[in-house]
Scaffold this active site. Structure first.
Site, PDB file in Angstrom:
ATOM      1  N   ARG A 245       0.937  -1.222  -0.115  1.00 39.67           N
ATOM      2  CA  ARG A 245      -0.088  -0.005   0.028  1.00 39.67           C
ATOM      3  C   ARG A 245       1.041   1.348  -0.013  1.00 39.67           C
ATOM      4  NH1 ARG A 245      -4.535   0.422   4.850  1.00 39.67           N
ATOM      5  NH2 ARG A 245      -2.690   1.526   5.762  1.00 39.67           N
TER       6      ARG A 245
ATOM      7  N   HIS B  73       3.549  -0.512   8.190  1.00 36.96           N
ATOM      8  CA  HIS B  73       2.198  -1.009   8.259  1.00 36.96           C
ATOM      9  C   HIS B  73       2.095  -2.474   7.880  1.00 36.96           C
ATOM     10  CE1 HIS B  73      -1.708  -0.017   9.938  1.00 36.96           C
ATOM     11  NE2 HIS B  73      -2.234  -0.203   8.771  1.00 36.96           N
TER      12      HIS B  73
ATOM     13  N   ARG C  77       0.833   1.953  17.411  1.00 43.96           N
ATOM     14  CA  ARG C  77      -0.064   2.876  16.720  1.00 43.96           C
ATOM     15  C   ARG C  77      -1.256   2.194  16.631  1.00 43.96           C
ATOM     16  NH1 ARG C  77       3.574   2.352  12.397  1.00 43.96           N
ATOM     17  NH2 ARG C  77       2.048   1.431  11.647  1.00 43.96           N
TER      18      ARG C  77
ATOM     19  N   MET D 200     -32.938   4.127   4.152  1.00 50.54           N
ATOM     20  CA  MET D 200     -31.719   5.370   4.199  1.00 50.54           C
ATOM     21  C   MET D 200     -32.322   5.813   5.742  1.00 50.54           C
ATOM     22  SD  MET D 200     -31.968   8.785   2.322  1.00 50.54           S
ATOM     23  CE  MET D 200     -31.651   8.245   0.585  1.00 50.54           C
TER      24      MET D 200
HETATM   25  C1  PLP Z   1      -5.179   3.172  10.701  1.00 55.61           C
HETATM   26  C2  PLP Z   1      -3.796   2.908  10.848  1.00 55.61           C
HETATM   27  C3  PLP Z   1      -3.554   2.507  12.135  1.00 55.61           C
HETATM   28  C4  PLP Z   1      -4.445   1.911  13.229  1.00 55.61           C
HETATM   29  O1  PLP Z   1      -4.760   0.453  12.883  1.00 55.61           O
HETATM   30  P1  PLP Z   1      -5.971  -0.373  13.757  1.00 55.61           P
HETATM   31  O2  PLP Z   1      -6.064  -1.354  13.230  1.00 55.61           O
HETATM   32  O3  PLP Z   1      -7.110   0.390  13.954  1.00 55.61           O
HETATM   33  O4  PLP Z   1      -5.058  -0.406  15.216  1.00 55.61           O
HETATM   34  C5  PLP Z   1      -1.957   2.542  12.413  1.00 55.61           C
HETATM   35  N1  PLP Z   1      -1.086   2.543  11.334  1.00 55.61           N
HETATM   36  C6  PLP Z   1      -1.436   3.058  10.144  1.00 55.61           C
HETATM   37  C7  PLP Z   1      -0.614   3.614   9.536  1.00 55.61           C
HETATM   38  C8  PLP Z   1      -2.846   3.226   9.831  1.00 55.61           C
HETATM   39  O5  PLP Z   1      -3.273   3.489   8.680  1.00 55.61           O
END
Ligand code: PLP
Length: 412
Positions: free
Chosen positions: A151, A183, A239, A342
């Protein structure tokens, strides 16, 4: 268009005449962040508050997460980062990272606002430098590396050049590389081999960054699922997003309570109409549901415009989304009867139902879910009924539904 009522307890204010509301328990968000800190004791916590705090309200969610000990906030877009600043969340309150930028974005504004920006592709270095020059200060940069999600993120092929250029720009004072991150694609499948592969690729990327003479303060890889299930991936910073809001990122493995979490959002509505109908009556568009006996129907004034997924219609295609009705001995979990429209859905309250127009029903709330025997559904139950994930259920609650903030963490 959203109105936010502020109340001290969830029961204090659901005035007659208000069709529906989403009560957001800010103490739950605070406590969930505390729990996440316990899961990742060696790391700092970046609470992810993108998408309006997963539908809970970005600024109140951010404040509650900071009260729980988060020291960083994460958002997807530049607009979200600047909205947090406009909402009074300052650089002194928390470090703030934005990761989904496009060419021509407000890089100078971000640098001026003390927002950490992500370089996820070679083009972004030039934009960051232009922004730093316009702002007259040094940009704080996190390099995002694509370790296999496919991604966003710099590819391993582009990384050496990006790192070399970043090092040069650091030497001339235009930016400082303060973070490296990536990620995960399949952290919600604990033990999946891709997780170990991405972890190894991340370690390699960090080595390449450091070998070039860059000295990032933080390395970060773990989303909610990895925060809860993969302690080896915590690095300096985790995160979590969905877990901050008390929902399980790994529903097939554990419910919120198994991780010390509790859902923060409760979606309630008042029955608009309750009426007796005979057996054989078709209900809602397409007559997916036909009353199997003389019964009582209740009309719930929320629909897909409010985020109730149309895929959770009930009838020929399967049971609809769950809704808790009644009090005391009459408490029960019903299923949406027929199409989700809706603005409204219908419940078959059953023969002899005692509910009246104006009574409150709960679509989802703070529980481990009816699948675990709870008498109040949670967002995961709705996700299952709609063939999606709980993330989509809470983030899509529409602007027509007022968010009502509850708990000690409500700002006066
Ligand atoms: C949305 C996101 C997260 C959080 O992900 P969760 O599965 O909700 O914990 C962390 N890092 C990045 C880059 C994201 O896009």
């Amino acid at each position: 268009m959203r109105e936010s009522l502020t109340v001290s307890s969830p029961d204090a204010s659901f005035p007659p005449g208000v069709p529906a509301r989403a009560v957001v328990d800010l103490d739950a968000i605070r406590d969930n962040v505390r729990a996440l800190r316990d899961h990742a004791p060696s790391a700092d916590v970046m609470a992810v508050v993108k998408a309006d705090g997963y539908g809970h309200g970005m600024v109140p969610a951010a404040r509650a997460a900071l009260a729980g000990g988060a020291t960083w906030l994460g958002v997807a877009t530049a607009g979200e980062a600047l909205a947090l600043r406009a909402g009074g969340v300052t650089a002194d309150d928390a470090r703030l990272l934005v990761w989904l930028l496009v060419p021509g974005g407000p890089f100078a504004d971000l640098v001026r606002a003390g927002v950490d920006v992500t370089v996820a592709a070679p083009w972004a270095l030039d934009e960051v430098v232009a922004g730093a020059r316009a702002a007259g200060s040094t940009a704080r940069v996190h390099l995002e590396v694509d370790t296999g999600l496919g991604r966003n993120g710099v590819t391993p092929a582009d990384l050496p050049d990006v790192v070399r250029r970043a090092r040069t720009l650091e030497a001339s004072g235009e930016l400082r590389v303060v973070g490296v991150f990536s990620h995960l694609a399949r952290a919600d499948e604990p033990g999946h081999p891709s997780v170990a592969r991405q972890s190894a690729a991340f370690d390699e990327a960090v080595r390449a960054v450091e070998a070039a003479g860059l000295r990032p303060d933080v390395r970060h890889l773990a989303n909610s699922a990895a925060t809860l299930t993969a302690p080896g991936l915590h690095h300096d910073l985790v995160r979590p997003g969905i877990a901050v809001y008390g929902l399980s990122p790994v529903p097939q493995v554990g419910a919120p309570g198994d991780y010390g979490l509790r859902p923060a959002m409760t979606l309630e509505a008042r029955l608009a109409t309750v009426k007796a109908v005979p057996a054989g009556e078709g209900v809602s568009y397409g007559h997916l549901y036909t009353t199997p006996r003389d019964t009582v129907l209740g009309l719930v004034p929320v629909g897909y415009a409010d985020g109730v997924p149309r895929h959770a219609s009930g009838g020929t295609a399967g049971p609809g989304g769950p809704v808790a009705a009644g009090t005391g001995d009459a408490r029960r979990v019903l299923r949406v009867a027929g199409r989700v429209c809706m603005d409204q859905v219908v419940l078959d309250l059953g023969p002899g139902a005692t509910e009246a127009a104006g009574d409150v029903v709960t679509l989802f709330g703070a529980s481990d879910g009816v699948a675990r025997g709870a008498d109040v559904p949670n967002a995961e139950d709705w996700a299952r009924a709609a063939g999606t994930i709980s993330y989509e259920i809470v983030t899509r609650i529409g602007a027509r539904v007022p968010r009502v903030y509850a708990g000690k963490e409500v700002q006066p």
